[in-house]
Design a protein around this motif. Sequence first.
Motif, PDB file in Angstrom:
ATOM      1  N   VAL A 106       0.795  -1.073  -0.018  1.00 40.91           N
ATOM      2  CA  VAL A 106       0.055  -0.013   0.017  1.00 40.91           C
ATOM      3  C   VAL A 106       0.960   1.178  -0.052  1.00 40.91           C
ATOM      4  CG1 VAL A 106      -1.698   1.304   1.214  1.00 40.91           C
ATOM      5  CG2 VAL A 106      -1.869  -1.032   0.924  1.00 40.91           C
ATOM      6  N   LEU A 107       1.940   1.229   0.824  1.00 43.99           N
ATOM      7  CA  LEU A 107       3.183   2.305   0.653  1.00 43.99           C
ATOM      8  C   LEU A 107       3.213   2.508  -0.415  1.00 43.99           C
ATOM      9  CD1 LEU A 107       4.709   1.838   4.088  1.00 43.99           C
ATOM     10  CD2 LEU A 107       3.239   3.611   3.631  1.00 43.99           C
ATOM     11  N   LEU A 108       3.762   1.587  -1.209  1.00 47.10           N
ATOM     12  CA  LEU A 108       4.575   1.674  -2.709  1.00 47.10           C
ATOM     13  C   LEU A 108       3.556   2.327  -3.777  1.00 47.10           C
ATOM     14  CD1 LEU A 108       6.286  -1.647  -3.384  1.00 47.10           C
ATOM     15  CD2 LEU A 108       7.071   0.487  -2.122  1.00 47.10           C
ATOM     16  N   GLU A 109       2.223   2.559  -3.265  1.00 43.00           N
ATOM     17  CA  GLU A 109       1.246   3.329  -4.165  1.00 43.00           C
ATOM     18  C   GLU A 109       1.476   4.684  -4.242  1.00 43.00           C
ATOM     19  OE1 GLU A 109      -1.378   2.001  -6.401  1.00 43.00           O
ATOM     20  OE2 GLU A 109      -0.135   0.151  -5.924  1.00 43.00           O
ATOM     21  N   ARG A 151      12.377   6.485  -0.889  1.00 38.94           N
ATOM     22  CA  ARG A 151      12.568   6.295   0.533  1.00 38.94           C
ATOM     23  C   ARG A 151      11.961   7.570   1.402  1.00 38.94           C
ATOM     24  NH1 ARG A 151      18.739   4.449   0.607  1.00 38.94           N
ATOM     25  NH2 ARG A 151      18.446   2.069   0.452  1.00 38.94           N
ATOM     26  N   LYS A 152      11.835   8.791   0.783  1.00 40.42           N
ATOM     27  CA  LYS A 152      11.228   9.854   1.693  1.00 40.42           C
ATOM     28  C   LYS A 152       9.694   9.571   1.598  1.00 40.42           C
ATOM     29  CE  LYS A 152      14.903  13.308   1.034  1.00 40.42           C
ATOM     30  NZ  LYS A 152      15.418  14.514   0.651  1.00 40.42           N
ATOM     31  N   ARG A 153       9.321   9.289   0.336  1.00 33.62           N
ATOM     32  CA  ARG A 153       7.792   9.103   0.213  1.00 33.62           C
ATOM     33  C   ARG A 153       6.944   7.893   0.910  1.00 33.62           C
ATOM     34  NH1 ARG A 153       5.286  11.639  -4.528  1.00 33.62           N
ATOM     35  NH2 ARG A 153       6.482  12.551  -5.920  1.00 33.62           N
ATOM     36  N   VAL A 154       8.019   6.921   0.895  1.00 40.58           N
ATOM     37  CA  VAL A 154       7.440   5.718   1.726  1.00 40.58           C
ATOM     38  C   VAL A 154       7.702   5.955   3.354  1.00 40.58           C
ATOM     39  CG1 VAL A 154       7.884   3.173   2.332  1.00 40.58           C
ATOM     40  CG2 VAL A 154       7.895   3.985  -0.072  1.00 40.58           C
ATOM     41  N   GLY A 155       8.566   6.589   3.706  1.00 41.02           N
ATOM     42  CA  GLY A 155       9.007   6.669   5.222  1.00 41.02           C
ATOM     43  C   GLY A 155       9.468   5.466   5.831  1.00 41.02           C
ATOM     44  N   GLU A 156       9.321   5.754   7.056  1.00 42.13           N
ATOM     45  CA  GLU A 156       9.601   4.371   7.996  1.00 42.13           C
ATOM     46  C   GLU A 156       8.630   3.413   7.981  1.00 42.13           C
ATOM     47  OE1 GLU A 156      12.648   3.736   9.696  1.00 42.13           O
ATOM     48  OE2 GLU A 156      13.415   5.723   8.794  1.00 42.13           O
ATOM     49  N   THR A 157       8.923   2.114   7.881  1.00 44.40           N
ATOM     50  CA  THR A 157       7.967   1.177   8.015  1.00 44.40           C
ATOM     51  C   THR A 157       8.036   0.505   9.132  1.00 44.40           C
ATOM     52  OG1 THR A 157       9.456  -0.305   6.368  1.00 44.40           O
ATOM     53  CG2 THR A 157       7.739   1.106   5.337  1.00 44.40           C
TER      54      THR A 157
END
Length: 288
Positions: A106-109, A151-157
């Motif tokens: 979902v984050l990859l969207e 990486r900035k868009r996805v953030g910490e997972t």
Amino acid sequence: MVDEFEELRRRMFGLAYRMLGSAAEAEDVVQDAYLRWHTADRRNVEVPGAWLAKVVTNLCLNRLTAARATRESYVGPWLPEPVESAALDPLETAERRDSVSVAFLVLLERLTPPERAVFVLREAFSYGYREIAEVLDLSETNCRQLLLRARKRVGETRRFDVPGEQRHRIVERFLDAARGGDLAELERVLAVDVVAWSDGGGRVGAALRPVVGRDKVTRFLVGLAAKFGAGGEFTHTEINGQEGLVVRYEDTVIAVFVIEVAEGRVAGVQAVLNPDKIARFAAPGCQK
């Protein structure tokens, strides 16, 4: 020639699935890649895995723009099509397991197609920048920039690295509490900041927004359990690298749940109710 492709099939499916979030589309891409492989001039294929990765990635990039447009008009939350972990490339490390989790997909969207390609190749498959540049026909510098933005868009997972046996016990407690309407036990097993998603795709009733927080998720889950519990058969299986529950009613699959466990509690619940996305769990060979 066929044997070489079959050895790489699961890896190519895993790549396409991470890129697209759809098992059906990933299978179509792998089949298209096979047709290209079958007619390729073997003299131009030095490393089969690299050649196929390039073909699969670019086929996925061609599909992503249309897929994003479709998802923008999707009814309610969009969740990726769940798949049993056995269908994916070996998930032998925590990083690879995390890279197919529903929450991660979902984050990859959030990413543009090129960002997603670089991110998946680097983070899930450990490709070097030179290899990524060759796959995407970009410079290494451009690939590094795309990865930084991704990486900035996805953030910490959140990492779901709880041992398998412990995850299974927690999910058993979760299921027993939900089906029994035991609110106190359900609250004990849920994280304070737990989030529940349900994807009906406009085909069946589902929450149109994520349900956030222990109290709200508890009430939401008890309602779902009342809906599915009477006469429903729950089967445990590993889905997207996480604990999963397949719900059947009179031999029809009506829901697939993916349960994310972190730090000893249920941190996320994704309920996929859209019949189009769970049809594969009714296919011959799926666990019953």
